[in-house]
Every structure is written in C-alpha cells, then in structure tokens.
Design a protein around this motif. Structure first.
Motif, PDB file in Angstrom:
ATOM      1  N   SER A   1       0.853  -1.181   0.000  1.00 48.84           N
ATOM      2  CA  SER A   1       0.000   0.000   0.000  1.00 48.84           C
ATOM      3  C   SER A   1       0.890   1.232   0.000  1.00 48.84           C
ATOM      4  O   SER A   1       1.920   1.265   0.690  1.00 48.84           O
ATOM      5  N   LEU A   2       0.487   2.232  -0.761  1.00 48.70           N
ATOM      6  CA  LEU A   2       1.275   3.447  -0.897  1.00 48.70           C
ATOM      7  C   LEU A   2       0.478   4.631  -0.368  1.00 48.70           C
ATOM      8  O   LEU A   2      -0.690   4.814  -0.716  1.00 48.70           O
ATOM      9  N   ALA A   3       1.095   5.415   0.501  1.00 48.46           N
ATOM     10  CA  ALA A   3       0.490   6.648   1.013  1.00 48.46           C
ATOM     11  C   ALA A   3       1.322   7.819   0.528  1.00 48.46           C
ATOM     12  O   ALA A   3       2.538   7.851   0.743  1.00 48.46           O
ATOM     13  N   VAL A   4       0.659   8.771  -0.144  1.00 46.43           N
ATOM     14  CA  VAL A   4       1.349   9.939  -0.699  1.00 46.43           C
ATOM     15  C   VAL A   4       0.795  11.184  -0.019  1.00 46.43           C
ATOM     16  O   VAL A   4      -0.408  11.451  -0.077  1.00 46.43           O
ATOM     17  N   LEU A   5       1.691  11.921   0.610  1.00 42.78           N
ATOM     18  CA  LEU A   5       1.306  13.146   1.312  1.00 42.78           C
ATOM     19  C   LEU A   5       2.108  14.305   0.751  1.00 42.78           C
ATOM     20  O   LEU A   5       3.315  14.189   0.510  1.00 42.78           O
ATOM     21  N   ALA A   6       1.432  15.433   0.500  1.00 46.21           N
ATOM     22  CA  ALA A   6       2.101  16.640   0.016  1.00 46.21           C
ATOM     23  C   ALA A   6       1.313  17.849   0.481  1.00 46.21           C
ATOM     24  O   ALA A   6       0.103  17.770   0.742  1.00 46.21           O
ATOM     25  N   ASP A   7       2.004  18.974   0.601  1.00 44.90           N
ATOM     26  CA  ASP A   7       1.329  20.211   1.007  1.00 44.90           C
ATOM     27  C   ASP A   7       0.249  20.575  -0.002  1.00 44.90           C
ATOM     28  O   ASP A   7       0.462  20.508  -1.214  1.00 44.90           O
ATOM     29  N   GLY A   8      -0.909  20.950   0.509  1.00 43.49           N
ATOM     30  CA  GLY A   8      -1.976  21.421  -0.366  1.00 43.49           C
ATOM     31  C   GLY A   8      -2.887  20.329  -0.874  1.00 43.49           C
ATOM     32  O   GLY A   8      -3.671  20.567  -1.807  1.00 43.49           O
ATOM     33  N   MET A   9      -2.818  19.133  -0.296  1.00 43.40           N
ATOM     34  CA  MET A   9      -3.725  18.073  -0.738  1.00 43.40           C
ATOM     35  C   MET A   9      -3.928  17.072   0.390  1.00 43.40           C
ATOM     36  O   MET A   9      -3.111  16.961   1.312  1.00 43.40           O
TER      37      MET A   9
END
Length: 306
Positions: free
Chosen positions: A156-164
């Motif tokens: 499983s992949l979790a992608v975190l970034a500013d603004g989302m």
C-alpha cells in the motif's frame, strides 16, 4: 439650496448598489482553498475570503449559478445570474508522481524481504497519483509483502504533500532479476579500438541478456571491433579481438630467428594480424612467402623450424 444635492445623493446610492460584480468564468486554483476572487473579479481585499477546499490536483470543479447566487448573498456581493449559462470552472493543476520516486520507495521497503538491490520492479496497472506541481511529496510504503517463490509483491502506498489530502493506492507487481551487459555509447567502425568512454554497463532482465555479450568494461577496452557497433548495441565477445599491429598489405620488418645471427629483411604482410598472431609474409627480396609471428607495430619474426 441644500435639498437638491441631498436628493441627488439619495438617488445616486441605489444606482451604485445595483452595479453588479463581474463573474470569472474560468479560474486556475493554485492553492488548496477556493477564495472569493476565484469566482468574482474586482473584490479587492475581500477577494481573499476562503470559501472551501479546492479540487484535488489535476481535477476540475464547476460552480453552477445556484451556488454562485448563494455565495454572493452570503458574502454581500452584488451579483445575480444573467439568465444564460452562468457558472465558474475551477481547474487545479497537478503533476504525476514520478514512477522512479515510487519504485525507489518500494525498493527500500522490499529489500529486507529478500528483493535484490539491482532487481527491476515491474508495476501492474500503475496510475500515478497527481500532486500539486511545486509540492515535495512524502511517500510511505505500508504492508509490503514479497513472495520469493513467485517474485511477486504487493504493498500500500500513502502519498502526502502540502496542499492536498493524503492519497492511498494499492500496488502489485513482480521483481525481475537483472544482469549487467556492456553496450556501446557511440557508433564505431570495424577495426576501432574500444576506449573506456565508448562503453557503459546497462542492466537488463536476465531473460533478455544475449549469450556471449560482454559484461564488464575490462573485457572490451583495448580490444578492436570485428563488426561495427551502434549506440546502445551490446558488445559481443566474438566481435572483439586484439587490435592489429600489422595491417594487410603493409610493409613490415622481418626478423629471422637464427641462433647467433641478427638477420632482417623487408616483407609484405599478406594478412592483418594482432600481436602474437601468425600471418603469411612475402620476403620482398626473394619473393618467398613464409609464416611469421607479429611481434609489434610493423614487425614480424620468422621463427626457425625445428
């Protein structure tokens, strides 16, 4: 005398109040929040008023007339629909998360489970998530599982970034064993001597490795080509040989191996030869063809028969 100016002022105020705000039909939202000036123009400082979350990166949001009327009333903006197709289209730009960024995170997570460091990871039906263009993503691999028998993996992949908001997706694929193969970096002709900058190592799936291909620079550097090579083409061992020190048809110095005597003569090489190889040479004086061994550039040695 003061009644007339006051009357004119009173009449002018309703006219000013009826001046409608201008709708912005299309807008690009760079941030995570939709603001008033994404919908209406000329609001000044009021335009920074937040309204709600922006669409996800790469997505579009359409604000229809009914919603616009409600927003205008709630924020005391003088606007009303014109009866046409009044709406605002909000676009949120996004860039696809680079495949290599995902693969690198997967390699790190799968390495403790036995995946070779140089293995090639193949993803099945991978649709990269979209993130804000200027954002720096944080990628976390969770629940990574690898089966050594089938070389297949899941995670499983979790992608975190500013603004989302955090995006999660399921990945599956297999690890493919790779082996090194030496390929040319430029076009080379027959007879050229391979230099270090003329080759590079490229890892390929083991099933695609051509039998007999060179797999290290040491096998090719300093060797001459028997066949031309194109950029990216693998160098085959059978097409590599020692460079010629004697060219076919060239004039050579013939050294005769006679005990106690140093005898030399001029000859003509009937074939090309690398150092240490045998070749036929014609003595230009006697016109006799003898077998000689190439011992250096333009030099051969005629060995005595025992």
């Amino acid at each position: 005398m003061r009644i007339l100016p006051l009357l004119l002022l009173a009449l002018a105020q309703p006219a000013l109040a009826q001046e409608l705000a201008t709708l912005r039909p299309f807008a690009t939202v760079e941030e995570a929040t939709v603001r008033l000036d994404d919908l209406f123009e000329g609001l000044g400082a009021r335009g920074a008023t937040p309204l709600g979350p922006a669409p996800a990166p790469g997505q579009r949001l359409v604000v229809e007339a009914a919603q616009l009327v409600a927003i205008a009333r709630r924020n005391n903006i003088p606007w009303r629909p014109t009866g046409g197709a009044d709406r605002v289209v909000l676009d949120r730009p996004g860039r696809a998360l680079a495949r290599e960024e995902v693969l690198e995170a997967l390699r790190i997570a799968l390495r403790p489970q036995g995946v070779e460091e140089e293995a090639e990871l193949e993803l099945q039906a991978f649709n990269p998530p979209l993130i804000p263009p200027a954002a720096f993503p944080q990628i976390t691999v969770e629940q990574a599982v690898f089966d050594p028998a089938t070389q297949r993996f899941g995670a499983s992949l979790a992608v975190l970034a500013d603004g989302m908001a955090t995006q999660r997706l399921r990945l599956a694929g297999r690890a493919v064993t790779t082996l090194p193969m030496l390929v040319a970096t430029r076009r080379m002709a027959v007879g050229e001597v391979v230099q270090a900058e003329d080759v590079r190592l490229q890892r390929v799936p083991a099933a695609q490795l051509r039998p007999g291909a060179a797999n290290s620079p040491e096998q090719a550097v300093g060797q001459a080509l028997r066949r031309p090579a194109a950029p990216g083409q693998p160098l085959m061992m059978v097409n590599l040989s020692q460079p010629l020190v004697v060219e076919r048809g060239s004039t050579v110095t013939m050294q005769y191996d006679i005990p106690g005597l140093a005898v030399t003569a001029q000859g003509r090489a009937m074939e090309g030869a690398a150092r240490g190889a045998l070749l036929p040479v014609m003595n230009l004086g006697s016109r006799i063809v003898v077998e000689a061994r190439a011992i250096g550039p333009g030099r051969v040695r005629v060995e005595s028969r025992r």
